[in-house]
Write an enzyme that holds these catalytic residues in place. Structure first.
Site, PDB file in Angstrom:
ATOM      1  N   ILE A 297      11.025   9.387  -3.709  1.00  0.00           N
ATOM      2  CA  ILE A 297      10.431   9.226  -4.997  1.00  0.00           C
ATOM      3  C   ILE A 297      11.230   7.774  -5.694  1.00  0.00           C
ATOM      4  O   ILE A 297      12.364   7.456  -5.707  1.00  0.00           O
ATOM      5  CB  ILE A 297      11.316  10.308  -5.645  1.00  0.00           C
ATOM      6  CG1 ILE A 297      10.966  11.433  -5.143  1.00  0.00           C
ATOM      7  CG2 ILE A 297      11.257  10.242  -7.429  1.00  0.00           C
ATOM      8  CD1 ILE A 297      11.444  13.051  -5.657  1.00  0.00           C
TER       9      ILE A 297
ATOM     10  N   THR B 157       3.338   7.323   2.087  1.00  0.00           N
ATOM     11  CA  THR B 157       3.450   6.158   1.809  1.00  0.00           C
ATOM     12  C   THR B 157       3.546   5.153   3.014  1.00  0.00           C
ATOM     13  O   THR B 157       4.246   5.845   4.244  1.00  0.00           O
ATOM     14  CB  THR B 157       4.325   5.656   0.939  1.00  0.00           C
ATOM     15  OG1 THR B 157       4.109   6.132  -0.560  1.00  0.00           O
ATOM     16  CG2 THR B 157       4.816   4.206   0.767  1.00  0.00           C
TER      17      THR B 157
ATOM     18  N   GLY C 270       5.848   2.572  -9.154  1.00  0.00           N
ATOM     19  CA  GLY C 270       7.110   3.185  -8.380  1.00  0.00           C
ATOM     20  C   GLY C 270       8.010   1.842  -7.952  1.00  0.00           C
ATOM     21  O   GLY C 270       7.840   0.695  -8.317  1.00  0.00           O
TER      22      GLY C 270
END
Ligand code: ASP
Length: 310
Positions: free
Chosen positions: A225, A172, A202
């Site tokens: 995460i 990302t 997310g």
């Protein structure tokens, strides 16, 4: 007045990254482009958008062109952006086939009264504002990779940890900038992670979780995460640590430690920048691409692994 920018290219398993050279190269390009905006007297929001745009476009990160696919083979992207002076936020989630979600997030911030738009509704509004869908984000190569990952996943008995280990072969992207007027902005853009369920959102479009900025304190951006960052309001927590006097470096260390204690290692990376132009980055993964350049520094910092710091 000190100004500067810090960026990340995602935290995770990076040594086996097929395009590690490009990953390093475009971290440097994005850092320079973002810094240039600030040097020329531009706004930190524009600097953040510029740096993220470069990383979305180059295909070496899990954002924009390089995005991962959902378990059903869709390119569903999330992005978020925050202006720390106005506390204004723009974000998009589950946005299919959009090459530059960070631009879409900016449109949500500036052209609507909302902070977060998702899915088909978001696409309809954004189309009217000139954003086009780009089906080339789903390539044959990515579909092949998805099939390989699916096979591996289905064959493994312990499904979620496997999924976890696969989450960030590509990273990302995120950025925080402080401009000459003292405004801090933060942004992030992602494809999420491989094998995520379609419709999964997310931390990246959630203010306070994946990103946060307050010009009177500083800004923070997370990678890793996303579920863990949402469950701990991670970036808001990091900014709170800075509000209580911690340096950005101590604040990100505390943020990463909090996640490691609760959820284990291999899970998170953080960057932060405060109103004095001090920066911090930390991660509990194998690597995290990062770049830092402020007006106080002679040379940019660029690195992916721990040994890059020495
Ligand atoms: N935080 C992102 C997400 O969970 C993934 C990443 O940072 O690589 O969607």
């Amino acid at each position: 007045m000190t100004f500067g920018i810090i960026i990340h290219g995602g935290a995770g398993v990076l040594r086996t990254h097929e395009r590690l050279d490009d990953y390093r190269k475009f971290l440097g390009v994005a850092l320079k482009e973002g810094y240039k905006v600030l040097e020329e007297g531009g706004d930190s929001l524009q600097a953040v958008i510029k740096a993220i745009y470069v990383m979305e476009e180059c295909g070496a990160f899990n954002a924009g062109v390089g995005c991962s696919l959902t378990v059903d083979g869709y390119a569903e992207l999330d992005a978020g952006l925050m202006d720390g002076s106005e506390l204004s936020v723009g974000a998009v989630a589950s946005l299919r086939n959009v090459r530059h979600p960070i631009v879409a997030a900016h449109l949500v911030m500036t052209k609507t009264d909302h902070v977060l738009l998702v899915g088909d509704g978001a696409l309809r509004i954004l189309e009217a504002l000139g954003v086009k869908q780009d089906t080339s984000l789903v390539t044959q190569e990515k579909l092949q990779r998805l099939n390989e990952l699916k096979k591996e996943w289905l064959e493994s008995s312990n499904k979620f940890p496997k999924n976890k280990a696969l989450f960030s072969k590509l990273g990302t992207v995120g950025a925080i900038a402080l401009d000459k007027n003292g405004k801090i902005s933060a942004g992030v853009s992602t494809g999420g992670y491989w094998l995520k369920l379609s419709g999964r959102v997310g931390d990246s479009p959630i203010a306070g979780a994946g990103f946060y900025a307050d010009s009177s304190i500083g800004g923070a951006v997370a990678t890793g995460i996303g579920e863990y960052a949402i469950r701990t309001s991670l970036c808001k927590s990091v900014v709170e640590f800075m509000a209580h006097g911690e340096t950005p470096m101590d604040a990100v260390k505390q943020g990463v430690e909090m996640i490691t204690k609760r959820f284990g290692s291999g899970t998170i990376g953080l960057i932060a920048l405060n109103k004095k132009g001090e920066y911090g980055y930390h991660y509990n993964t194998e690597g995290m691409g990062r770049g830092v350049l402020t007006s106080e520094m002679k040379q940019p910092i660029l690195g992916v692994f721990r040994e890059d710091d020495t």
